[in-house]
Scaffold this active site. Structure first.
Site, PDB file in Angstrom:
ATOM      1  N   TRP A 231     -21.808  20.925 -11.886  1.00 44.44           N
ATOM      2  CA  TRP A 231     -22.516  20.544 -13.122  1.00 44.44           C
ATOM      3  C   TRP A 231     -21.804  19.437 -13.896  1.00 44.44           C
ATOM      4  CZ3 TRP A 231     -23.918  26.003 -15.559  1.00 44.44           C
ATOM      5  CH2 TRP A 231     -24.730  26.700 -14.649  1.00 44.44           C
ATOM      6  N   LYS A 232     -20.588  19.120 -13.487  1.00 47.81           N
ATOM      7  CA  LYS A 232     -19.800  18.087 -14.192  1.00 47.81           C
ATOM      8  C   LYS A 232     -19.754  18.416 -15.698  1.00 47.81           C
ATOM      9  CE  LYS A 232     -20.877  14.989 -10.451  1.00 47.81           C
ATOM     10  NZ  LYS A 232     -21.061  13.636  -9.953  1.00 47.81           N
TER      11      LYS A 232
ATOM     12  N   HIS B 281     -12.065  15.523  -6.603  1.00 46.41           N
ATOM     13  CA  HIS B 281     -13.370  14.882  -6.794  1.00 46.41           C
ATOM     14  C   HIS B 281     -13.149  13.408  -7.150  1.00 46.41           C
ATOM     15  CE1 HIS B 281     -17.272  13.791  -8.382  1.00 46.41           C
ATOM     16  NE2 HIS B 281     -17.760  14.825  -7.730  1.00 46.41           N
TER      17      HIS B 281
ATOM     18  N   GLU C 288     -14.365  11.538  -9.236  1.00 43.11           N
ATOM     19  CA  GLU C 288     -14.263  11.226 -10.676  1.00 43.11           C
ATOM     20  C   GLU C 288     -12.874  11.570 -11.209  1.00 43.11           C
ATOM     21  OE1 GLU C 288     -17.854  13.332 -11.626  1.00 43.11           O
ATOM     22  OE2 GLU C 288     -18.953  11.788 -10.518  1.00 43.11           O
TER      23      GLU C 288
ATOM     24  N   GLY D 224     -24.482   9.859  -7.913  1.00 42.99           N
ATOM     25  CA  GLY D 224     -25.232   9.560  -9.134  1.00 42.99           C
ATOM     26  C   GLY D 224     -25.963   8.227  -9.100  1.00 42.99           C
TER      27      GLY D 224
ATOM     28  N   SER E 160     -26.097  12.090  -4.298  1.00 41.64           N
ATOM     29  CA  SER E 160     -27.545  11.915  -4.433  1.00 41.64           C
ATOM     30  C   SER E 160     -28.361  12.787  -3.481  1.00 41.64           C
ATOM     31  CB  SER E 160     -27.921  10.438  -4.294  1.00 41.64           C
ATOM     32  OG  SER E 160     -27.361   9.695  -5.377  1.00 41.64           O
TER      33      SER E 160
ATOM     34  N   GLY F  41     -24.743  17.231  -7.426  1.00 38.13           N
ATOM     35  CA  GLY F  41     -24.471  16.899  -8.822  1.00 38.13           C
ATOM     36  C   GLY F  41     -25.744  16.993  -9.645  1.00 38.13           C
ATOM     37  N   GLY F  42     -26.359  15.847  -9.935  1.00 41.18           N
ATOM     38  CA  GLY F  42     -27.518  15.773 -10.817  1.00 41.18           C
ATOM     39  C   GLY F  42     -28.620  16.786 -10.513  1.00 41.18           C
TER      40      GLY F  42
HETATM   41  P1  13P Z   1     -24.911  13.484  -7.459  1.00 41.55           P
HETATM   42  O1  13P Z   1     -25.611  14.541  -6.647  1.00 41.55           O
HETATM   43  O2  13P Z   1     -25.373  13.427  -8.879  1.00 41.55           O
HETATM   44  O3  13P Z   1     -24.935  12.155  -6.770  1.00 41.55           O
HETATM   45  O4  13P Z   1     -23.357  13.914  -7.550  1.00 41.55           O
HETATM   46  C1  13P Z   1     -22.676  14.269  -6.397  1.00 41.55           C
HETATM   47  C2  13P Z   1     -21.353  14.833  -6.778  1.00 41.55           C
HETATM   48  O5  13P Z   1     -20.487  14.133  -7.252  1.00 41.55           O
HETATM   49  C3  13P Z   1     -21.140  16.269  -6.601  1.00 41.55           C
HETATM   50  O6  13P Z   1     -19.810  16.615  -6.754  1.00 41.55           O
END
Ligand code: 13P
Length: 247
Positions: free
Chosen positions: A10-11, A92, A94, A170, A209, A230-231
């Site tokens: 979920w970030k 990760h 990020e 993302g 994605s 993620g999203g």
């Molecule tokens: P997205 O699915 O939003 O591209 O993010 C992937 C992600 O970083 C999961 O850790």
């Protein structure tokens, strides 16, 4: 046979209320044909686990490489385990990008997670620049190799690997199923050079994605053992549709 895992990262999104609703939405249609886990922001983890821990697996998005001490803002692997997490992400992109976590530090985090009985999900992946320069194999093998060297190959009986090309996170750009398979096979062959049997049991997830519309084709690849989402993990319906794409 490797059981597939669909994990929602979920970030730094949502509120306490939306977190509770998301978990309730997932549990209402609980997918039993694959493993499912969610990685909410830290403050929501303990209350969500207290209420739903028996029904759904939870993970933290990061942990410290240290056991305890004067490290303001950090959370130790022991703490993450103590509140009932099963999983923890390590490295990760990020964290690597915005917090300058290097391969050696990520490897130490994986080691700490293992010490505290967590299942580390080791994230690897190349940047857009590295991708365009044809350096994908070199980068992901270096990232994985550092952890093999630090933790030993036996750790991969437990460690999960997630291939997340940074240019696909993302952005709406996904690695093609064929490209994802190629990199996953490369990572598995690197593990197999150290231990064939362990390599065949290590789960390698794809992230970047993943959406309801592309999940089935990605998950159908022989070396893709699920996804790190993620999203699309922020909406119960989308996340459940991705879980349903696991055959
Ligand atoms: P997205 O699915 O939003 O591209 O993010 C992937 C992600 O970083 C999961 O850790």
């Amino acid at each position: 046979m490797r059981r597939k895992l669909v994990a929602g990262n979920w970030k730094m999104h949502g509120t306490r209320e939306s977190a509770e609703q998301l978990v309730a939405g997932i549990l209402a249609v609980f997918p039993a044909h694959c493993d499912v886990a969610v990685f909410p922001p830290y403050p929501y983890l303990a209350p969500l686990i207290a209420r739903n821990g028996g029904a759904l697996d939870f993970g933290a998005q990061d942990c410290s490489e240290h056991d305890d001490g004067a490290y303001t803002g950090e959370v130790s692997a022991a703490m993450v385990r103590d509140i009932g997490c099963r999983y923890v992400l390590a490295g990760h992109s990020e964290r690597r990008q915005y917090h300058h976590e290097g391969d050696a530090q990520v490897a130490r985090k994986v080691g700490k997670a293992l010490e505290h009985d967590l299942v580390p999900v080791l994230c690897v992946g190349e940047s857009l620049e590295e991708h365009d320069a044809g350096r994908t194999a070199e980068v992901v093998q270096r990232q994985l190799g550092t952890v093999i060297d630090h933790c030993g190959i036996a750790a991969f009986g437990r460690v999960i690997v997630a291939y997340e090309p940074v240019w696909a996170i993302g952005t709406g750009r996904t690695a093609s199923p064929g490209k994802a398979q190629e990199v996953h096979a490369l990572l598995r062959s690197q593990l197999a050079r150290a231990d064939d049997k362990i390599a065949s049991s290590t789960r390698i997830l794809y992230g970047g994605s993943v959406k309801p519309g592309n999940a089935a084709e990605l998950f159908a690849q022989p070396d893709v053992d699920g996804g790190l989402i993620g999203g699309a993990s922020l909406k119960a319906a989308d996340f459940l549709a991705i879980c349903a794409a696991v055959c």
